[in-house]
Design a protein around this motif. Structure first.
Motif, PDB file in Angstrom:
ATOM      1  N   ILE A 141       0.842  -1.195   0.000  1.00  0.00           N
ATOM      2  CA  ILE A 141       0.000   0.000   0.000  1.00  0.00           C
ATOM      3  C   ILE A 141       0.876   1.244   0.000  1.00  0.00           C
ATOM      4  CG2 ILE A 141      -1.847   1.224   1.222  1.00  0.00           C
ATOM      5  CD1 ILE A 141      -2.102  -1.616   2.800  1.00  0.00           C
ATOM      6  N   HIS A 142       0.646   2.111  -0.961  1.00  0.00           N
ATOM      7  CA  HIS A 142       1.292   3.425  -0.967  1.00  0.00           C
ATOM      8  C   HIS A 142       0.261   4.425  -0.473  1.00  0.00           C
ATOM      9  CE1 HIS A 142       2.850   7.047  -3.529  1.00  0.00           C
ATOM     10  NE2 HIS A 142       3.075   7.210  -2.236  1.00  0.00           N
ATOM     11  N   GLU A 143       0.509   4.998   0.672  1.00  0.00           N
ATOM     12  CA  GLU A 143      -0.420   5.970   1.252  1.00  0.00           C
ATOM     13  C   GLU A 143      -0.015   7.370   0.808  1.00  0.00           C
ATOM     14  OE1 GLU A 143      -0.351   5.169   5.517  1.00  0.00           O
ATOM     15  OE2 GLU A 143      -2.272   4.162   5.267  1.00  0.00           O
ATOM     16  N   GLY A 144      -0.690   7.896  -0.194  1.00  0.00           N
ATOM     17  CA  GLY A 144      -0.408   9.247  -0.631  1.00  0.00           C
ATOM     18  C   GLY A 144      -0.411   9.380  -2.134  1.00  0.00           C
ATOM     19  N   PHE A 145      -0.032  10.573  -2.592  1.00  0.00           N
ATOM     20  CA  PHE A 145      -0.061  10.874  -4.016  1.00  0.00           C
ATOM     21  C   PHE A 145       1.246  11.501  -4.491  1.00  0.00           C
ATOM     22  CE2 PHE A 145      -4.402  10.628  -2.617  1.00  0.00           C
ATOM     23  CZ  PHE A 145      -5.048   9.994  -3.650  1.00  0.00           C
ATOM     24  N   ASP A 146       2.284  11.412  -3.668  1.00  0.00           N
ATOM     25  CA  ASP A 146       3.590  11.928  -4.036  1.00  0.00           C
ATOM     26  C   ASP A 146       4.479  10.747  -4.429  1.00  0.00           C
ATOM     27  OD1 ASP A 146       5.616  13.674  -4.502  1.00  0.00           O
ATOM     28  OD2 ASP A 146       5.651  14.545  -2.487  1.00  0.00           O
ATOM     29  N   TYR A 147       5.713  11.045  -4.824  1.00  0.00           N
ATOM     30  CA  TYR A 147       6.614  10.002  -5.301  1.00  0.00           C
ATOM     31  C   TYR A 147       6.981   9.012  -4.201  1.00  0.00           C
ATOM     32  CZ  TYR A 147      10.740   7.763  -7.310  1.00  0.00           C
ATOM     33  OH  TYR A 147      11.637   6.844  -7.785  1.00  0.00           O
ATOM     34  N   SER A 148       6.953   7.756  -4.543  1.00  0.00           N
ATOM     35  CA  SER A 148       7.531   6.677  -3.745  1.00  0.00           C
ATOM     36  C   SER A 148       8.094   5.660  -4.720  1.00  0.00           C
ATOM     37  CB  SER A 148       6.491   6.027  -2.831  1.00  0.00           C
ATOM     38  OG  SER A 148       6.192   6.858  -1.731  1.00  0.00           O
ATOM     39  N   LEU A 149       9.027   4.833  -4.240  1.00  0.00           N
ATOM     40  CA  LEU A 149       9.666   3.860  -5.122  1.00  0.00           C
ATOM     41  C   LEU A 149       9.684   2.488  -4.476  1.00  0.00           C
ATOM     42  CD1 LEU A 149      11.493   2.962  -7.547  1.00  0.00           C
ATOM     43  CD2 LEU A 149      13.453   3.712  -6.174  1.00  0.00           C
ATOM     44  N   LEU A 150       9.277   1.491  -5.258  1.00  0.00           N
ATOM     45  CA  LEU A 150       9.435   0.093  -4.875  1.00  0.00           C
ATOM     46  C   LEU A 150      10.260  -0.576  -5.963  1.00  0.00           C
ATOM     47  CD1 LEU A 150       8.840  -2.361  -3.124  1.00  0.00           C
ATOM     48  CD2 LEU A 150       6.677  -2.640  -4.345  1.00  0.00           C
ATOM     49  N   PHE A 151      11.475  -0.999  -5.607  1.00  0.00           N
ATOM     50  CA  PHE A 151      12.402  -1.616  -6.557  1.00  0.00           C
ATOM     51  C   PHE A 151      12.722  -3.025  -6.073  1.00  0.00           C
ATOM     52  CE2 PHE A 151      16.580  -2.956  -7.864  1.00  0.00           C
ATOM     53  CZ  PHE A 151      16.706  -2.546  -9.182  1.00  0.00           C
ATOM     54  N   VAL A 152      12.510  -4.015  -6.945  1.00  0.00           N
ATOM     55  CA  VAL A 152      12.780  -5.410  -6.606  1.00  0.00           C
ATOM     56  C   VAL A 152      13.636  -6.015  -7.718  1.00  0.00           C
ATOM     57  CG1 VAL A 152      11.785  -7.661  -6.063  1.00  0.00           C
ATOM     58  CG2 VAL A 152      10.578  -5.568  -5.374  1.00  0.00           C
ATOM     59  N   GLY A 153      14.838  -6.457  -7.353  1.00  0.00           N
ATOM     60  CA  GLY A 153      15.747  -7.013  -8.340  1.00  0.00           C
ATOM     61  C   GLY A 153      15.398  -8.424  -8.781  1.00  0.00           C
ATOM     62  N   GLY A 154      14.604  -9.126  -7.975  1.00  0.00           N
ATOM     63  CA  GLY A 154      14.155 -10.471  -8.319  1.00  0.00           C
ATOM     64  C   GLY A 154      12.655 -10.493  -8.538  1.00  0.00           C
ATOM     65  N   SER A 155      11.987 -11.503  -7.990  1.00  0.00           N
ATOM     66  CA  SER A 155      10.539 -11.616  -8.133  1.00  0.00           C
ATOM     67  C   SER A 155       9.834 -10.897  -6.995  1.00  0.00           C
ATOM     68  CB  SER A 155      10.126 -13.090  -8.157  1.00  0.00           C
ATOM     69  OG  SER A 155      10.431 -13.718  -6.916  1.00  0.00           O
ATOM     70  N   LEU A 156       8.593 -10.507  -7.244  1.00  0.00           N
ATOM     71  CA  LEU A 156       7.764  -9.838  -6.242  1.00  0.00           C
ATOM     72  C   LEU A 156       6.430 -10.558  -6.155  1.00  0.00           C
ATOM     73  CD1 LEU A 156       6.925  -7.597  -4.284  1.00  0.00           C
ATOM     74  CD2 LEU A 156       6.382  -6.164  -6.270  1.00  0.00           C
ATOM     75  N   LYS A 157       6.077 -10.976  -4.927  1.00  0.00           N
ATOM     76  CA  LYS A 157       4.791 -11.632  -4.698  1.00  0.00           C
ATOM     77  C   LYS A 157       4.099 -10.969  -3.511  1.00  0.00           C
ATOM     78  CE  LYS A 157       6.251 -16.152  -6.438  1.00  0.00           C
ATOM     79  NZ  LYS A 157       6.401 -17.605  -6.142  1.00  0.00           N
ATOM     80  N   TYR A 188      -2.808   7.259 -11.397  1.00  0.00           N
ATOM     81  CA  TYR A 188      -2.276   8.556 -11.799  1.00  0.00           C
ATOM     82  C   TYR A 188      -0.978   8.427 -12.590  1.00  0.00           C
ATOM     83  CZ  TYR A 188      -5.938  10.499  -8.869  1.00  0.00           C
ATOM     84  OH  TYR A 188      -7.148  10.799  -8.309  1.00  0.00           O
ATOM     85  N   ASN A 189      -0.798   9.371 -13.513  1.00  0.00           N
ATOM     86  CA  ASN A 189       0.224   9.219 -14.552  1.00  0.00           C
ATOM     87  C   ASN A 189       1.529   9.950 -14.275  1.00  0.00           C
ATOM     88  OD1 ASN A 189      -0.579  11.839 -14.915  1.00  0.00           O
ATOM     89  ND2 ASN A 189      -1.517  11.524 -16.926  1.00  0.00           N
ATOM     90  N   ASP A 190       1.785  10.317 -13.023  1.00  0.00           N
ATOM     91  CA  ASP A 190       3.063  10.959 -12.716  1.00  0.00           C
ATOM     92  C   ASP A 190       4.220   9.976 -12.839  1.00  0.00           C
ATOM     93  OD1 ASP A 190       1.647  13.235 -12.215  1.00  0.00           O
ATOM     94  OD2 ASP A 190       1.745  13.084 -10.040  1.00  0.00           O
ATOM     95  N   TYR A 191       3.943   8.690 -12.573  1.00  0.00           N
ATOM     96  CA  TYR A 191       4.997   7.671 -12.563  1.00  0.00           C
ATOM     97  C   TYR A 191       4.488   6.426 -13.268  1.00  0.00           C
ATOM     98  CZ  TYR A 191       6.227  10.990  -8.973  1.00  0.00           C
ATOM     99  OH  TYR A 191       6.467  12.149  -8.308  1.00  0.00           O
TER     100      TYR A 191
END
Length: 203
Positions: free
Chosen positions: A85-101, A127-130
C-alpha cells in the motif's frame, strides 16, 4: 558508490528500466548477498524514509506500507504476506531485483520489478506521474487508473486501463460491494484502509 546508492540519486528510474533490455542489463549489475531476511509484523516506510536490502530474499510477514517519498530497494526476491500500500499521491519507489509476490497492491509511485511480478488479487496503480516497469504481471484484476504502465505482458482475468470516470462502471461489477458507488466513484483512502485491515477487494 554502490548500485543502490546510484539509483537513489535518480528522480525516476525510467532511463534504467524503461525497456526489457534495460531491465536485463540492470539486473545483471545486481549482486545480492546470500542472506535470507524475515521482517516480522509488517514493514512501514515513513515519509522520506529509504530502506535497502542487499539480500537474496526478503519476506515481510504482514503489510508493506510506503508513505510519500518512501523508497524500498531489494536486491533479490520480495515476498509480502499481506498487501502493498502506498499511502499518498507523491513520489515513492518500490524496486525489486528479483521476483515480487503479494496479495494485493495499491500504488501511486514508481515500481520496478526485474523478475516475476505476481499478485493473488488486485494490482491497482493510479495517476500518470509515474509508471510500473516489469516484464510480466499476473493478478486476478489489473487496474491502470489514468496511468501508462510499461509492462510487457499482463496475465489477468480483467485488465482495466483508463481514467477513473471511464473504468468506474466496470469496476463496480468486479469489486466487493460498496467500494464503488452508483456514479462509479471510489475513495483511494477507503481502499487503502481496507487493504491495511487485510480485507478483500474482490468478492
Amino acid at each position: 558508490m554502490t548500485l543502490f546508492e546510484k539509483l537513489l540519486q535518480e528522480g525516476s528510474l525510467h532511463a534504467q528500466a524503461g525497456s526489457a533490455g534495460k531491465r536485463a542489463a540492470l539486473k545483471a549489475k545486481l549482486t545480492p548477498s546470500a542472506e535470507v531476511k524475515q521482517v516480522a509484523q509488517g514493514l512501514t516506510l515513513s515519509e522520506g524514509q529509504d530502506q535497502t536490502f542487499d539480500a537474496k530474499s526478503v519476506t515481510v510477514n504482514g503489510n508493506l506500507i510506503l508513505e510519500d517519498q518512501g523508497r524500498l530497494l531489494v536486491a533479490g526476491d520480495l515476498v509480502v504476506e499481506g498487501n502493498i500500500i502506498h499511502e499518498g499521491f507523491d513520489y515513492s519507489l518500490l524496486f525489486v531485483g528479483g521476483s515480487l509476490k503479494a496479495h494485493n497492491l495499491l500504488f501511486h509511485g514508481e515500481i520496478v520489478v526485474l523478475g516475476d511480478f505476481s499478485l493473488q488479487g488486485v494490482a491497482w496503480t493510479y495517476y500518470n506521474d509515474y509508471s510500473t516497469y516489469a516484464d510480466t504481471l499476473s493478478a486476478r484484476l489489473v487496474v491502470s487508473d489514468d496511468r501508462e504502465d510499461a509492462i510487457d505482458k499482463v496475465r489477468a482475468d480483467h485488465h482495466l486501463i483508463g481514467h477513473s470516470s471511464e473504468i468506474g462502471p466496470q469496476l463496480s461489477k468486479l469489486l466487493a460491494k460498496g467500494l464503488v458507488d452508483e456514479e462509479g466513484e471510489w475513495s483511494y483512502t477507503t481502499l487503502a484502509k481496507k487493504l491495511k485491515r487485510k480485507e478483500a477487494l474482490l468478492p
